[in-house]
Design an enzyme around this catalytic site. Sequence first.
Site, short mmCIF file in Angstrom:
data_model
loop_
_atom_site.label_atom_id
_atom_site.label_comp_id
_atom_site.label_asym_id
_atom_site.label_seq_id
_atom_site.Cartn_x
_atom_site.Cartn_y
_atom_site.Cartn_z
N TYR A 39 -5.52 -8.00 36.88
CA TYR A 39 -6.97 -8.10 37.10
C TYR A 39 -7.44 -6.93 37.97
CZ TYR A 39 -9.03 -12.29 35.14
OH TYR A 39 -9.57 -13.19 34.28
N GLU A 68 -11.14 -6.18 38.74
CA GLU A 68 -12.60 -6.13 38.88
C GLU A 68 -13.00 -5.07 39.89
OE1 GLU A 68 -11.54 -9.54 38.41
OE2 GLU A 68 -13.35 -10.67 37.81
N ASP A 126 -25.66 6.05 19.85
CA ASP A 126 -24.49 5.21 19.65
C ASP A 126 -23.60 5.96 18.66
OD1 ASP A 126 -22.56 3.45 18.88
OD2 ASP A 126 -23.90 1.74 18.60
N THR A 147 -17.45 3.42 20.57
CA THR A 147 -16.24 2.62 20.57
C THR A 147 -15.06 3.59 20.50
OG1 THR A 147 -16.49 2.35 18.18
CG2 THR A 147 -17.15 0.50 19.56
N LYS A 152 -12.40 3.73 16.33
CA LYS A 152 -12.76 4.16 14.97
C LYS A 152 -12.22 5.58 14.76
CE LYS A 152 -16.77 1.08 14.59
NZ LYS A 152 -17.26 0.66 15.91
N ARG A 211 -9.00 -0.86 20.68
CA ARG A 211 -10.33 -1.47 20.56
C ARG A 211 -10.96 -1.47 21.95
NH1 ARG A 211 -10.07 -3.11 15.40
NH2 ARG A 211 -12.26 -3.67 15.40
#
Length: 418
Positions: A55, A57, A201, A228, A231, A237
Amino acid sequence: MNSNIELLEQNDPAVYAALRGEESRQRSGIELIPSENYTFPEVLATLGSVFTNKYSEGYPGRRYYGGQEFTDQIENLARDRAKAVFRCEHANVQPLSGSAMNQAVYLGLLEPGDTIMAMDLSHGGHLTHGAPVSHMGKLFNFIRYVTDPSDGSVDYDQVRKDALTHKPKLVLCGYTSYPRDIDYAKFKAIADEVGAITMTDASHFGGLVAGEAMNNPFDFGFDIVTTTTHKSLRGPRGGMVLCRKPFAKKIDKSVFPGLQGGPHMNAVAAIAVTLKKAQTEEFKQYAQQVLINSKTLANALMSNQATLITGGTDNHMMVVDTVASFGLDGRRAEEVLDKVQITTNKQIIPDDPLPPLRPSGIRIGTPAATTRGMVGSDMEQLAGWIIDSLKAPEDEANLERIRCEVEAFCTRFPVPGI
Ligand code: DSN
């Protein structure tokens, strides 16, 4: 000691069998969905690494949990590499994927109800570009521009008129199903006239910008670029928000704590790996070859009775009107091509009279096939199989012959990492 994969085989044969099945599917068919790719083997290794246990954060140097020595290192690497590759002033590499990254921009820079201009879903925009069914479409006032019916390309005069009428706070370009390049200078001039923030985008073509095969919106003075990472960039991902310095603080606060909790540090590490690859000469050649393959495939399809939206392509994808070309709706075309192990996806075309699950076209793209080493002559071969299959969709013997040829052809092109 057993390897991790051997443990999976022993302890969860059902998941193991599906994993092996998917490997075999990816190896023995030709992947033409324009948003898919085969990632680097090093990315697969990093995704399955111990970073998945952690984790983190917060941001490097300002975390809410201890034990961040190595997560800080990899997040700093990913951010620095993103800035170098995309020539931008700030990078946030934590968005869990494309929708979160776009939402973080809208929610971080605007107020609910503010006006955004973006491309309509049915003309090539993404769900998060304000489709009425999306939460973003309900939360913000989207003015959705459409393409010019005469040639299927963006109608910049109309975009300008709409901008002057509706005075958007943010002008967004970018697409999920549009086969042409973007005139960033025109979008920037329109946005400047109304004092709007400029955003691209670049999810579909982020890898082609990184590989310097397509224009970089930052070179035209854009404020924000999202992309992203899985691709054309060939990474894990995930998503990134890249921006100019004045937007950095608001973007970071919007991603965390505004929208997300703990980032997926295994994906962040894999983004760092991807961005090192993206700086190589080999990746630049790959990006160029994606475009060469796309043009070659488009030309071969068009010279064999296929009708392409906009009459061709400038990028990695093309949209085939399968009703006009073959008298088949897109769902049927997708199913026929699935039978011969060529994977495409059904796609709505501009002003489609058919519904989204049975639309009038299919979308085809070359990033994944290019990753396997396919070149122009292979695209001509591919076009032949696509045409032969769609011209005679009921001829099972012919489809089986093509399937066998496709499978034999695939053995010449190894899939990285499998
Ligand atoms: N689903 C992606 C695509 O296929 O284009 C966009 O999110």
